[in-house]
Design a protein around this motif. Structure first.
Motif, PDB file in Angstrom:
ATOM      1  N   ARG A   1       0.852  -1.203   0.000  1.00 24.38           N
ATOM      2  CA  ARG A   1       0.000   0.000   0.000  1.00 24.38           C
ATOM      3  C   ARG A   1       0.879   1.242   0.000  1.00 24.38           C
ATOM      4  O   ARG A   1       1.890   1.295   0.709  1.00 24.38           O
ATOM      5  CB  ARG A   1      -0.894   0.020   1.234  1.00 24.38           C
ATOM      6  CG  ARG A   1      -1.837  -1.153   1.201  1.00 24.38           C
ATOM      7  CD  ARG A   1      -3.148  -0.891   1.851  1.00 24.38           C
ATOM      8  NE  ARG A   1      -3.868  -2.166   1.885  1.00 24.38           N
ATOM      9  CZ  ARG A   1      -4.846  -2.452   2.713  1.00 24.38           C
ATOM     10  NH1 ARG A   1      -5.255  -1.537   3.567  1.00 24.38           N
ATOM     11  NH2 ARG A   1      -5.435  -3.617   2.671  1.00 24.38           N
ATOM     12  N   ASN A   2       0.429   2.205  -0.770  1.00 23.88           N
ATOM     13  CA  ASN A   2       1.191   3.442  -0.920  1.00 23.88           C
ATOM     14  C   ASN A   2       0.921   4.370   0.272  1.00 23.88           C
ATOM     15  O   ASN A   2       0.311   5.414   0.127  1.00 23.88           O
ATOM     16  CB  ASN A   2       0.786   4.093  -2.248  1.00 23.88           C
ATOM     17  CG  ASN A   2       1.734   5.196  -2.638  1.00 23.88           C
ATOM     18  OD1 ASN A   2       2.682   5.477  -1.909  1.00 23.88           O
ATOM     19  ND2 ASN A   2       1.477   5.816  -3.762  1.00 23.88           N
ATOM     20  N   GLU A   3       1.395   3.939   1.431  1.00 26.11           N
ATOM     21  CA  GLU A   3       1.154   4.708   2.663  1.00 26.11           C
ATOM     22  C   GLU A   3       2.454   5.310   3.166  1.00 26.11           C
ATOM     23  O   GLU A   3       3.524   4.758   2.925  1.00 26.11           O
ATOM     24  CB  GLU A   3       0.631   3.772   3.755  1.00 26.11           C
ATOM     25  CG  GLU A   3      -0.802   3.360   3.535  1.00 26.11           C
ATOM     26  CD  GLU A   3      -1.309   2.427   4.633  1.00 26.11           C
ATOM     27  OE1 GLU A   3      -0.544   2.139   5.577  1.00 26.11           O
ATOM     28  OE2 GLU A   3      -2.460   2.006   4.525  1.00 26.11           O
ATOM     29  N   ALA A   4       2.315   6.433   3.893  1.00 25.45           N
ATOM     30  CA  ALA A   4       3.515   7.017   4.505  1.00 25.45           C
ATOM     31  C   ALA A   4       4.032   6.036   5.558  1.00 25.45           C
ATOM     32  O   ALA A   4       3.257   5.443   6.296  1.00 25.45           O
ATOM     33  CB  ALA A   4       3.153   8.343   5.158  1.00 25.45           C
ATOM     34  N   VAL A   5       5.360   5.892   5.599  1.00 29.30           N
ATOM     35  CA  VAL A   5       5.956   4.975   6.581  1.00 29.30           C
ATOM     36  C   VAL A   5       5.899   5.627   7.964  1.00 29.30           C
ATOM     37  O   VAL A   5       6.234   6.797   8.128  1.00 29.30           O
ATOM     38  CB  VAL A   5       7.415   4.659   6.189  1.00 29.30           C
ATOM     39  CG1 VAL A   5       8.119   3.885   7.283  1.00 29.30           C
ATOM     40  CG2 VAL A   5       7.444   3.877   4.882  1.00 29.30           C
ATOM     41  N   SER A   6       5.410   4.871   8.939  1.00 30.05           N
ATOM     42  CA  SER A   6       5.307   5.368  10.317  1.00 30.05           C
ATOM     43  C   SER A   6       5.403   4.164  11.243  1.00 30.05           C
ATOM     44  O   SER A   6       5.460   3.029  10.762  1.00 30.05           O
ATOM     45  CB  SER A   6       3.957   6.076  10.505  1.00 30.05           C
ATOM     46  OG  SER A   6       2.943   5.114  10.670  1.00 30.05           O
ATOM     47  N   PRO A   7       5.413   4.396  12.564  1.00 31.80           N
ATOM     48  CA  PRO A   7       5.471   3.214  13.454  1.00 31.80           C
ATOM     49  C   PRO A   7       4.303   2.254  13.215  1.00 31.80           C
ATOM     50  O   PRO A   7       4.384   1.088  13.534  1.00 31.80           O
ATOM     51  CB  PRO A   7       5.385   3.825  14.852  1.00 31.80           C
ATOM     52  CG  PRO A   7       5.900   5.213  14.698  1.00 31.80           C
ATOM     53  CD  PRO A   7       5.502   5.659  13.319  1.00 31.80           C
ATOM     54  N   LYS A   8       3.207   2.762  12.646  1.00 30.74           N
ATOM     55  CA  LYS A   8       2.011   1.932  12.483  1.00 30.74           C
ATOM     56  C   LYS A   8       1.838   1.381  11.075  1.00 30.74           C
ATOM     57  O   LYS A   8       1.042   0.464  10.855  1.00 30.74           O
ATOM     58  CB  LYS A   8       0.762   2.758  12.818  1.00 30.74           C
ATOM     59  CG  LYS A   8       0.734   3.214  14.249  1.00 30.74           C
ATOM     60  CD  LYS A   8      -0.656   3.184  14.805  1.00 30.74           C
ATOM     61  CE  LYS A   8      -0.668   3.232  16.311  1.00 30.74           C
ATOM     62  NZ  LYS A   8       0.649   3.386  16.956  1.00 30.74           N
ATOM     63  N   SER A   9       2.475   1.994  10.092  1.00 25.79           N
ATOM     64  CA  SER A   9       2.239   1.493   8.735  1.00 25.79           C
ATOM     65  C   SER A   9       3.524   1.472   7.921  1.00 25.79           C
ATOM     66  O   SER A   9       4.458   2.245   8.170  1.00 25.79           O
ATOM     67  CB  SER A   9       1.190   2.348   8.028  1.00 25.79           C
ATOM     68  OG  SER A   9       1.655   3.662   7.904  1.00 25.79           O
ATOM     69  N   TYR A  10       3.528   0.564   6.957  1.00 25.22           N
ATOM     70  CA  TYR A  10       4.682   0.370   6.099  1.00 25.22           C
ATOM     71  C   TYR A  10       4.128   0.117   4.704  1.00 25.22           C
ATOM     72  O   TYR A  10       2.972  -0.260   4.563  1.00 25.22           O
ATOM     73  CB  TYR A  10       5.473  -0.839   6.607  1.00 25.22           C
ATOM     74  CG  TYR A  10       6.931  -0.825   6.231  1.00 25.22           C
ATOM     75  CD1 TYR A  10       7.794   0.119   6.756  1.00 25.22           C
ATOM     76  CD2 TYR A  10       7.436  -1.775   5.347  1.00 25.22           C
ATOM     77  CE1 TYR A  10       9.133   0.125   6.421  1.00 25.22           C
ATOM     78  CE2 TYR A  10       8.778  -1.774   5.005  1.00 25.22           C
ATOM     79  CZ  TYR A  10       9.620  -0.817   5.539  1.00 25.22           C
ATOM     80  OH  TYR A  10      10.944  -0.816   5.201  1.00 25.22           O
ATOM     81  N   PHE A  11       4.939   0.326   3.669  1.00 25.33           N
ATOM     82  CA  PHE A  11       4.370   0.188   2.320  1.00 25.33           C
ATOM     83  C   PHE A  11       4.205  -1.265   1.889  1.00 25.33           C
ATOM     84  O   PHE A  11       3.587  -1.547   0.881  1.00 25.33           O
ATOM     85  CB  PHE A  11       5.200   0.971   1.297  1.00 25.33           C
ATOM     86  CG  PHE A  11       6.668   0.676   1.403  1.00 25.33           C
ATOM     87  CD1 PHE A  11       7.196  -0.436   0.793  1.00 25.33           C
ATOM     88  CD2 PHE A  11       7.503   1.510   2.143  1.00 25.33           C
ATOM     89  CE1 PHE A  11       8.544  -0.721   0.910  1.00 25.33           C
ATOM     90  CE2 PHE A  11       8.855   1.226   2.265  1.00 25.33           C
ATOM     91  CZ  PHE A  11       9.376   0.113   1.649  1.00 25.33           C
TER      92      PHE A  11
END
Ligand code: DAH
Length: 336
Positions: A197-207
């Motif tokens: 998924r084209n999501e911003a990388v953060s402690p909660k999400s990864y691409f």
């Protein structure tokens, strides 16, 4: 000349060789091409004929002596070296730690999930990571040009020859479609894999992350069975005292839909705890069954999709998803 030979013999005898440098110095001084023994031989021409035999014998003696001295010293030094090495080998010391590898914590979690479903009678299926629009969206009842397609932050790659979008699959649900296209019901399978998924990388999400999809299609499958299966899974995965809840949710491909949360609280006394969503699920929408030519009047089923990272975070009390992908050995070696 004989006196000189005698002197040389004495020199050879007196030479002390206690290490490799001295051994080499000895070789250069006496045995090399320009060494003393060879120089003595080159003076043979000075010796009158009647003395040649005697002098020759004496010189051969010195030569042999020098040769023998060299060889014996060499052997002695080699033995000494070996003995010195042995002396440092204390066999009573503990062996140095043996660094063995281990499976990545995500792989370990995935294996455990697979085992649980194996025990519940599910087989395993796989599908491609590059999907077409039909399998990733349309057959799963996403309406054309509907914003739900954008909600999944899709990585679009290119069009295929039918002018359909090719995407990096945003979930493992398209494998359900492939399975139902290939296989007649009853179907009971899980489909593990990587999704993007084209999501911003953060402690909660990864691409990229991992999901395990599950599908059960048969005659008269009820929502009670879905709930029972989800609860059994949670207990087998997290222990019988796991705190869970089921909430109504929405997915285009299920009706009704449920989401499952697990209570997450660390040992930190300041942590009040929170609910963490681990999966989406529901009764397979009749439109989905129709898209794969299964008669929704004859068959019903349920499906769900779980996040492997979420489950691993919960199991190991980790609060940052990115740590799974850094490949820092200090992290990885804690999962032996
Ligand atoms: N594909 C959904 C997602 O990635 C998860 C999901 C929800 C899968 C409901 C299902 C389901 O099979 O029935 O968010």
């Amino acid at each position: 000349m004989l006196d000189d030979i005698k002197k040389l013999k004495q020199e050879v005898t007196d030479y002390s060789i206690t290490n490799k440098d001295e051994l080499e110095a000895f070789r250069l001084e006496f045995l090399s091409r320009n060494g003393k023994v060879q120089s003595m031989f080159s003076r043979m021409s000075e010796v009158p004929n009647e003395k040649k035999a005697e002098v020759g014998r004496a010189m051969n003696e010195v030569k042999n002596l020098a040769q023998k001295t060299f060889e014996e010293a060499e052997k002695r030094l080699e033995r000494k070296e070996a003995a010195d090495l042995d002396a440092t080998d204390d066999i009573t010391l503990p062996a140095p730690p043996y660094a063995s590898g281990s499976f990545h914590p995500l792989t370990q979690t995935l294996e455990e999930m697979k085992n649980i479903f194996y025990r519940l009678g599910f087989s395993i299926a796989h599908g491609p990571e590059i999907e077409d629009d039909f399998h990733n969206f349309t057959a799963l009842n996403f309406p054309p040009n509907h914003p739900a397609r954008d909600e999944q932050d899709t990585f679009f790659i290119q069009k295929n020859k039918n002018n359909e979008d090719l995407v990096l699959r945003t979930h493992t649900s398209p494998v359900q479609i492939r399975l139902m296209q290939e296989q007649e019901p009853p179907i009971r399978a899980i489909m593990p894999g990587r999704v993007y998924r084209n999501e911003a990388v953060s402690p909660k999400s990864y691409f990229l992350f991992h999901q395990v999809e599950a599908l059960y299609i048969d005659t008269d499958v009820s929502i009670a069975e879905l709930k029972e299966t989800l609860i059994s899974f949670a207990k087998l995965m997290f222990g019988t005292d796991v705190k869970y809840r089921l909430r109504p949710g929405y997915f285009p491909f299920t009706e009704p839909s449920l989401e499952m949360d697990i209570w997450w609280q660390t040992n930190d006394p300041n942590d009040d705890g929170k609910w963490l969503e681990i999966l989406g699920s529901g009764m397979v929408d009749p439109n989905v069954l129709e898209a794969v030519d299964i008669d929704p009047e004859g068959y019903t089923g349920f499906a769900w999709g779980m996040g492997v990272e979420r489950i691993a975070l919960l199991r190991h009390q980790i609060d940052d998803i990115r740590i799974f992908y850094n490949n820092d050995v200090r992290f990885l070696e804690q999962f032996h």
